[in-house]
Structure formats: C-alpha cells, structure tokens
Design a protein around this motif. Sequence first.
Motif, short mmCIF file in Angstrom:
data_model
loop_
_atom_site.label_atom_id
_atom_site.label_comp_id
_atom_site.label_asym_id
_atom_site.label_seq_id
_atom_site.Cartn_x
_atom_site.Cartn_y
_atom_site.Cartn_z
N PHE A 190 0.71 -1.35 0.12
CA PHE A 190 0.06 -0.10 -0.12
C PHE A 190 0.72 1.31 0.10
O PHE A 190 0.48 2.25 -0.45
CB PHE A 190 -0.98 -0.16 1.20
N ILE B 133 1.82 2.04 -3.63
CA ILE B 133 0.63 2.39 -4.21
C ILE B 133 0.49 3.91 -3.95
O ILE B 133 0.28 4.61 -4.84
CB ILE B 133 -0.94 1.61 -3.94
N ILE C 280 2.09 10.78 -9.39
CA ILE C 280 1.19 10.97 -10.57
C ILE C 280 0.47 12.35 -10.51
O ILE C 280 0.38 13.19 -11.60
CB ILE C 280 0.27 9.69 -10.79
N ALA D 74 5.85 14.33 -17.94
CA ALA D 74 5.31 13.28 -18.31
C ALA D 74 5.95 11.96 -17.79
O ALA D 74 5.43 10.80 -17.68
CB ALA D 74 4.92 13.13 -19.70
N GLN E 78 5.34 11.12 -14.31
CA GLN E 78 4.05 10.35 -14.23
C GLN E 78 4.03 9.00 -14.46
O GLN E 78 3.54 8.11 -13.94
CB GLN E 78 3.01 11.02 -15.05
N VAL E 79 4.92 8.42 -15.50
CA VAL E 79 5.07 6.98 -16.04
C VAL E 79 5.57 6.53 -14.63
O VAL E 79 5.40 5.23 -14.49
CB VAL E 79 5.88 6.93 -17.15
N TYR F 4 3.44 5.65 -12.14
CA TYR F 4 2.48 4.54 -12.52
C TYR F 4 3.25 3.15 -12.49
O TYR F 4 2.50 2.24 -11.92
CB TYR F 4 1.95 4.58 -14.16
N LEU G 264 3.15 2.39 -8.46
CA LEU G 264 1.77 2.19 -8.32
C LEU G 264 1.56 0.58 -8.75
O LEU G 264 1.18 -0.21 -7.92
CB LEU G 264 0.82 2.98 -9.03
N GLU G 265 2.11 0.42 -9.93
CA GLU G 265 1.94 -1.12 -10.52
C GLU G 265 2.80 -1.95 -9.60
O GLU G 265 2.30 -3.33 -9.26
CB GLU G 265 2.43 -1.08 -11.73
N ALA H 284 2.15 -0.99 -22.13
CA ALA H 284 1.59 0.20 -21.56
C ALA H 284 2.83 1.22 -21.62
O ALA H 284 2.78 2.36 -21.99
CB ALA H 284 0.88 0.17 -20.19
N MET I 296 3.44 4.52 -23.53
CA MET I 296 3.67 5.86 -23.38
C MET I 296 4.74 6.60 -23.42
O MET I 296 4.93 7.87 -23.65
CB MET I 296 3.52 5.61 -21.87
N ILE J 176 5.22 10.05 -25.05
CA ILE J 176 6.21 11.06 -24.52
C ILE J 176 7.13 11.80 -25.73
O ILE J 176 7.15 12.82 -26.12
CB ILE J 176 7.07 10.68 -23.64
N LEU K 124 -0.45 20.81 -21.07
CA LEU K 124 -1.29 20.08 -22.00
C LEU K 124 -2.89 20.68 -21.66
O LEU K 124 -3.48 20.03 -20.96
CB LEU K 124 -1.45 18.78 -21.98
N LEU L 88 -4.60 0.13 -24.57
CA LEU L 88 -3.39 0.38 -25.43
C LEU L 88 -3.59 0.11 -26.97
O LEU L 88 -2.82 0.74 -27.68
CB LEU L 88 -2.60 -0.80 -25.04
N GLU M 41 -3.14 15.48 -27.05
CA GLU M 41 -3.47 15.66 -25.48
C GLU M 41 -4.48 14.74 -25.05
O GLU M 41 -4.53 14.08 -23.75
CB GLU M 41 -3.68 17.13 -25.46
N TRP N 90 -2.77 11.23 -24.52
CA TRP N 90 -2.25 11.12 -23.02
C TRP N 90 -3.08 11.08 -21.81
O TRP N 90 -2.81 10.21 -20.96
CB TRP N 90 -1.30 12.45 -23.02
N LEU O 179 -4.73 7.46 -21.94
CA LEU O 179 -3.49 6.58 -21.62
C LEU O 179 -3.16 6.50 -20.07
O LEU O 179 -3.29 5.39 -19.62
CB LEU O 179 -2.34 6.69 -22.32
#
Lengths: 214, 491
Positions: free
Chosen positions: A130, A133, A140, A146, A149-150, A153, A156-157, A186, A190, A194, A209, B141, B157, B160, B163
């Motif tokens: 946890f 996570i 994020i 960007a 953020q990946v 992710y 978290l995964e 994924a 991503m 990017i 964005l 995906l 945008e 993104w 996703l």
Amino acid sequence: MQAWTDLVLILVILTNLALAGLSSFGTCVRVLAFQGVLLGLVTVGVQQGDLSLHTLVLVAGIVAIKGLVFPRLLLRAVREAGVRHEVEPFIGFATSLLIGTLALPLAMWLTSHLPRVGPAVPPLLIPTAFHAILIGLLLIVSRRKAVTQVLGYLALENGIFIFGVGLVRQATLLVEMGILLDVFVAVFVMGIAIFHISREFDHIDTDRLSLLKE
Amino acid sequence: MVAALFLIPALAGLAAFVIRPHGVRRALLLGAALAHAALTAQAWRRPPTPALDGLLSLDELGLLFLSITSALFLAATFYGIGYLRHQKPGEGQDFGQGLAFANAPEAVFTGCLLLFLAMMTLVSLSGHFGLNWVAMEATTLASAPLIYFHRHSRSLEATWKYLLICSVGIALALLGVFLVAVAATDPARTTVSLMMAELIRRGGDLNHIWLKLAFVFLLVGYGTKMGLAPLHTWLPDAHSESPSVVSALLSGALLNCAFLCILRGYQILAAAGCAAFAQDLLVLLGLLSMGAAAVFIIGQPDYKRMLAYSSVEHIGILALGMGLGGAGIFGAMLHAVNHSLTKAMLFLVAGNLLAAYHTKTGDRIQGALRVLPVSGALWLAGFLAITGSPPFGPFLSEFTVLRAALEQGHVVTAILYLAFLGMIFVGMAGVFLQMTYGRASLPAAERPTHETLLSILPPTALGIAVLILGIWVPAPLLDLLHRAASALGGF
C-alpha cells in the motif's frame, strides 16, 4: 527466510521514499530498476523455499521486464525528451518526502484493519504494497513532467504486484505473464506518446497540455 | 470456435500492420468484421463449447455484450472504409483551430482497430478475472493510437490523458482482482482459482470484508474506463478528438465492456450475499454521473463533446438500473443495447456533419436538413432517441429503470433521475434543433453534392434498429436479456 524477506520489503520502502524525494530522472529510473529486482526477490521470499518452475519463470519475467527493459525504455525517452530533472513540482521534493514518510504509518494503520490472511504472509508485505501504491499516486498527481507520471504509474503497479505475488499463490501463469506483458506495452506506448509530446510541444509538461477543458 | 472469435480479429490485426496495398488491407478489415459477426450470430443459435479449461467461455452476459460489440464494429467497418478512402495521406487541417497535421499510417489505424476488436471480444469471452483484466488493459493500449490518428496537439493531449488516467484506473482494478483472490483464499486449500464460475459456486465461503474492498477497487478501476463520474475526466476529450468512427466504438462498445467487468464483480458479490453493498455504490455513482453530465451538457458548444457527456449520462443510467436491482437490472441490460446503437449512430452522423461543415461548434452549423438531407434527418431522429423520446428504444429502457425506482419506493432517486433527464433534454435540444433546421449556413459552392452510400447506410441501419427496439423487442433478444438479468439476480 522470514528475516530475509523482511529485509527486502524494507528496501522496497526505502526505494519508495527515494522516488518521492529525488529530482533527477536518471536516478529515479535506476531506483525503479532496483525496485524491480527487489520485486523478484519478494516473489522468491514468499514461496518459503518451495521453488517451482512456475515461480522461476515468473521471477525471470519480473526481473527482465522491470529491472532491465523498462529502465532502458525510460532512459531513452528521457534522452529524447532532452529533460534531465523534474522542475518545480506542484508539491516540493522535501514536502513529498515528508508525505511519503507519513504515508508509511498511514498504510500500516489502514491495513491493520483488514482481516488476517494466514500465517504464511510476512506482516510487512501488505503495508509495503500500500505504501508503494500511495507513493505512485503521489508522483502521478504532484509532478509536471510526463516521464515522472510514468514512473509513478510503475511504482503504483509495483505496489499492486507485491500485493499479488504475496497473497495470490498459484494463479495461472498465463494470466501473470499477460499482466506483465500489458504493463510492458503500456510503458512502451507511453514512451512513444512522450516522444510525440516533446516533438509537438517542445516540452513534456503535462500541466501545459490544457487545450481541452471546459 | 470460441477461440476463433478472438483469433480472427487478432491475427487479421497483426497482418494489417504489414500489408502494403490499401485495397487488400481494407478487404481484410471487412472480411474480419463479417467473419466476427457471422461467428457471433452462430453463437446465438448454439452456445459454443468453452476452450482452454474454461478460460474462454461465453455465457448470457458475455453473448449480449459480444453481440453489441460485433454489430457496432460491422457498422463502423463499412463507415470506416468510406472514411479512409476520403482521407488524404499527406497533410490535413484540424477543423477546430486550423492546426496542420499528418494522419497516422492507415496500416497502423486498421491494425489497431482490429486488435481493439480482438481485445473487446476477449473481455466478453473471458471466464477468468485475471484474463478479464489483461484484456481490458489491452483495449486501452490498442485504442490509444486510434485516438491519435489525426496527429495534432489536441488529439495528442487527449491520447495522453486517456492512456494515463485509464492505465492508473485499470491498475487499481488489478488490485481489486487480487483482493477477490484473497477473499477466496481458504486456509485449508493451497490453490485459489479466479475462474468466475467457481467463485460464484463458492459464493458463501468468500470473506465478506475482503470481497467488499475488492468491489470498491473494481468499481473505481473499471469505473474509470467506463466513464462513471467523478472518474470520467478523460472521456469527453478522447471521444471528441478521435475520428468519429473511433468515437462510435469507444462510446458504444468499449464503455459496455468496462461495464461488463464491473458486472462480473457484482455477480461474485451477489453470490456471496453482499449485493446490497454493491447496489448502494452503483446508485450513488449512477446519479452522480447523470448529474455531472447534465451540468456539462447545458451550454456545451462542441457537439461531439456533448455526445461524449451524453455517454457519461447513459453510463450513469446503466449503473443506476443495476443498483436498483429487480426490474432495473433488465432495464439496464436493455439500455446497454439501446444506448450503444443510438450513440454509435449519432457519432457516425456527427462525422458526416464535421466533414461537410468543418466545425465542431454547434452554433456555426445551421440547416443540416438542407445540406445533408439524410444525415440531417438521422441527426434529428438520433437526438429524439438519445434523450429518451418515444417511439425509440431508449425510451423503453429508461422508462423501465424509472418504474423500478418507483416500485421500490426510491422516490428521491426517481425525482433526481427525471430532473437530470429533463435538464439534458433541454440542453441538447437547443444545439441539435438549431443545427438541423434553419437556412443552410454553408455557401452553395461549398456544399457537398451528394452523401456517399458508405457514410449514410451504417447510421441508417443503426437508426432503424433503435426504432424497431422501441416498438418491439424480438423474442430471442428478449429471452437473452431476461437470462442475462437473471444471471445478475434481476428479472
């Protein structure tokens, strides 16, 4: 075996905190790669010496994808975007580290309310999952770039995966591999996104964005 | 045969990436769509035998959602072939802000479209919670490159956001899947099965606390993909920026697949005797979605965004119907069919309007009935259908949900439901009627001389189906809907 698994789990918590406090993408990616290897060790640790072919394949898959393939993909994305550091996050690095540290007792308190799942599960496992996570969600929502953020992710995964390998023994190998493959694709997609963002906008700041809104 | 349903689009999709001639690739797309529809029709006549030890199996719920997906994909294929023919390979211009863009290669588009179908099919076919998750994440995906077909900053945008938000959401659903496994872990047994049939059979043994926690995560995770408010933020962007043929599939087919995943979780909870817990959550999120949609539809200038918010509304109706239980569940199943057909038709017509008028702003379009007689008429009919006016299908299903609310004494819910529907009707009427009637806002020289067959036949077929469903639900469909509803504890 128990002490050894606990040590690995504590290392996972430390890598989580490092992710919350570090600004350099390169270092973050390497920390995440190390966490991927730790994830493989957790998978071995919770089996308590009962190493089946199934476990070995799974561990090999985890270490190869999370420890080797992701770092290479992400480092390439960082290089192509031409940005080395996260700048001016919405929540500063010191504050993030503080929140990350406080997230640990929070995770322990939350999970202490859950029913016991049997003696074979290390007591640190669910809080660690946890915590990862929570750190992932923190990254994020609080970072601009960007790439970060990946990374969030993936943290978290990883947390979800720790939970999975610790508590769900003997699930179908096909499905476990499918999950790994999905996460791999994924990150791949991503990474491509990017690349396109940095080419189209000359930056990868997701808060800029903002063409699409009400 | 179950495997063929998945393998045909999957293999055709992979092949489409490497086939060079446009004609061959389009023929492959059409062939795969037709074969998929034929196999689905065959499954209606005779339920296919499960494959891979039950990993792939087709029950009533699966067949219902598979049929929706297959029918919409067939319509979208015909429309899409016409659409691809008119796309110039080089530079294009965005209608919103005049951004110059290049299209993604058609091979990538077709390949992803077919893989998208394969993954949605796998969601309907899977009898295993883990496989369900794998397929659901794969739909994200496979569809992300479709949203980014017109390569410009707005679609990028949207891609993104889609996703990232959906991947994070679906990651939380994975935690939900693991929690289901924990709930099913029995100290006396060493293995735990995530097969749905077995979990339903063992319903009574499952640990309630873990199971409820699992459902919360499944609902949040798949709810993100389904577009339940407040997790819907990606949806209007993705649905408005993607090509209309993709919007139709996203709205009509993909949202339903996410709904199916939530229903699978619901089935387990119902088997364990915790259905009331799940229903309260579904009613809450359902009303919240309808309310959020109503707020954003009123005064919405962009008609594609308006359709997207309308999807949030109808997703809310589905969740509400499920949450009410009893006859509401049948209403939700029927509404899933009606909404999909209507929304896909509207998005396809929106594509025609966009191609003729070159704008997504409703205010700048007038006299669609004069410029595009067929599309204009369909636009008007679609508006009446989607807002729940008789004699179209959605009226029937929305009415069923309302009756379920009243019969069970949920008066406040029923009042809110009617209020939101009313607000949305008013909000949509302003834009739709003004777009349809009046003098044509295009100079005569810029008007298209005729509407191509491939651009009007698919939405017309969908429109006729919606009209028929409003008057008479065919017996086999009615039977399937009842069986699906009773599998979920309704009638």
